[in-house]
Design an enzyme around this catalytic site. Structure first.
Site, PDB file in Angstrom:
ATOM      1  CG  ASP A 298      -1.360   8.632   9.043  1.00 26.00           C
ATOM      2  OD1 ASP A 298      -2.157   7.651   8.551  1.00 26.00           O
ATOM      3  OD2 ASP A 298      -1.752   9.615   9.782  1.00 26.00           O
TER       4      ASP A 298
ATOM      5  CG  ASN B  36      -2.868   6.342  13.421  1.00 25.16           C
ATOM      6  OD1 ASN B  36      -2.551   5.319  14.039  1.00 25.16           O
ATOM      7  ND2 ASN B  36      -2.855   6.715  12.392  1.00 25.16           N
TER       8      ASN B  36
ATOM      9  CB  THR C 235      -5.453  17.219  16.837  1.00 22.49           C
ATOM     10  OG1 THR C 235      -5.847  17.023  15.405  1.00 22.49           O
ATOM     11  CG2 THR C 235      -6.046  18.545  17.052  1.00 22.49           C
TER      12      THR C 235
HETATM   13  P1  13P Z   1      -6.042  13.455  15.342  1.00 15.44           P
HETATM   14  O1  13P Z   1      -5.381  14.599  14.700  1.00 15.44           O
HETATM   15  O2  13P Z   1      -7.510  13.697  15.510  1.00 15.44           O
HETATM   16  O3  13P Z   1      -5.328  13.079  16.486  1.00 15.44           O
HETATM   17  O4  13P Z   1      -5.949  12.203  14.526  1.00 15.44           O
HETATM   18  C1  13P Z   1      -4.644  11.746  13.844  1.00 15.44           C
HETATM   19  C2  13P Z   1      -4.889  10.458  13.116  1.00 15.44           C
HETATM   20  O5  13P Z   1      -5.522   9.926  12.878  1.00 15.44           O
HETATM   21  C3  13P Z   1      -3.626  10.535  12.245  1.00 15.44           C
HETATM   22  O6  13P Z   1      -3.762   9.275  11.297  1.00 15.44           O
END
Ligand code: 13P
Length: 286
Positions: free
Chosen positions: A81, A228, A231
């Site tokens: 990522d 995705n 958090t």
């Molecule tokens: P969040 O942490 O806001 O869920 O985003 C995750 C993300 O986009 C990983 O690429």
């Protein structure tokens, strides 16, 4: 089982669903995500954040996740990522990642496309390449609250996709990494225009933590085939572990018991992610 990320996302979209992509910094989390996905009978994407993929430890983690994905009963992809440097992309692919996000979103669109095109050339045709156009504010590792950033311009999409050779496109339509300040507002008309401009290229929604269910279930109808989440998954783990840590201290400092709580929290969260990303299809079939 090993699966091509683009195929998995394209089939999900054809069925009005999306594939959850969950950030995994460690093997325990990845294993719990895969087991819950096997129980749900759904494909899943293990996202490896750049911090977790870096160095010798990162290479070993990606190799371990590759083995886990290959051994799974359902399709599992391993994606690096938010990679901003080509060396990391090369190392992660050599270690077994079958997809990468070549993240040039901090650059102007032309330089972004050129960066993604270099990544595309480096990894070859067997590896799926995602790009991000527009900039998503926030820091997902730290879950900082953020303001809206530079949104994806639908007018730039066709030229960007042609120039970059990207297989999937991550969009900025009001989504942020980390926690939202106030109620999230996704710009649906912009998303629909992007979807039309991208033609058959599937779109990706980053920063899904904190986006209400009603919005997430609508996303596959607007071309979002991959969602995705980082958090919220981490918050679920922290909540489960914090609740139990004192209690466990009196039970002989069992790391195994702590890992069981961790695994259960990740499993429950993954099950929820599958439910939300397939909700639209279920409502159509009911
Ligand atoms: P969040 O942490 O806001 O869920 O985003 C995750 C993300 O986009 C990983 O690429």
């Amino acid at each position: 089982m090993r699966a091509n990320l683009l195929d998995v996302v394209t089939s999900a979209l054809a069925a009005h669903t999306a594939v959850p992509a969950l950030s995994t910094y460690d093997f325990t989390t990845a294993q719990a995500v895969v087991e819950a996905s096997e129980r749900a009978g759904r494909p899943v994407i293990l996202l490896v954040p750049p911090k977790a993929a870096a160095g010798t430890g990162g290479r070993r983690l990606v190799t371990a996740l590759r083995a886990l994905a290959d051994d799974a009963a359902t399709p599992v992809c391993v994606q690096l990522d938010h990679a901003v440097d080509l060396d990391l992309i090369e190392h992660a692919v050599a270690a077994g990642a079958d997809a990468v996000l070549a993240d040039g979103s901090a650059l102007p669109a032309a330089a972004n496309a050129a960066f993604v095109a270099r990544a595309r050339e480096l990894v070859g045709p067997g590896v799926v390449v995602e790009a991000e156009l527009g900039s998503l504010p926030g820091d997902e590792d730290a879950a900082m609250t953020s303001e809206a950033g530079g949104m994806t311009d639908p007018g730039e999409v066709p030229g960007f996709l042609d120039g970059s050779g990207a297989d999937l496109l991550a969009v900025a339509v009001g989504n942020v990494h980390g926690h939202y300040r106030g109620t999230p507002r996704l710009h649906w008309s912009r998303l629909e225009q992007i979807c039309e401009a991208a033609e058959r290229t599937p779109l990706v929604l980053h920063g899904a933590s904190g986006i209400p269910e009603t919005m997430l279930v609508r996303a596959p109808l607007a071309g979002i085939g991959k969602i995705n989440i980082n958090t919220e998954l981490r918050s679920a783990v922290f909540a489960a572990v914090a609740d139990r840590i004192e209690q466990r201290r009196h039970q002989g400092l069992s790391l195994w018991a702590l890992l069981e709580d961790w695994t259960e929290a990740v499993g429950e969260f993954t099950t929820l992610a599958h439910r939300l990303t397939t909700a639209e299809a279920r409502s159509r079939n009911s």
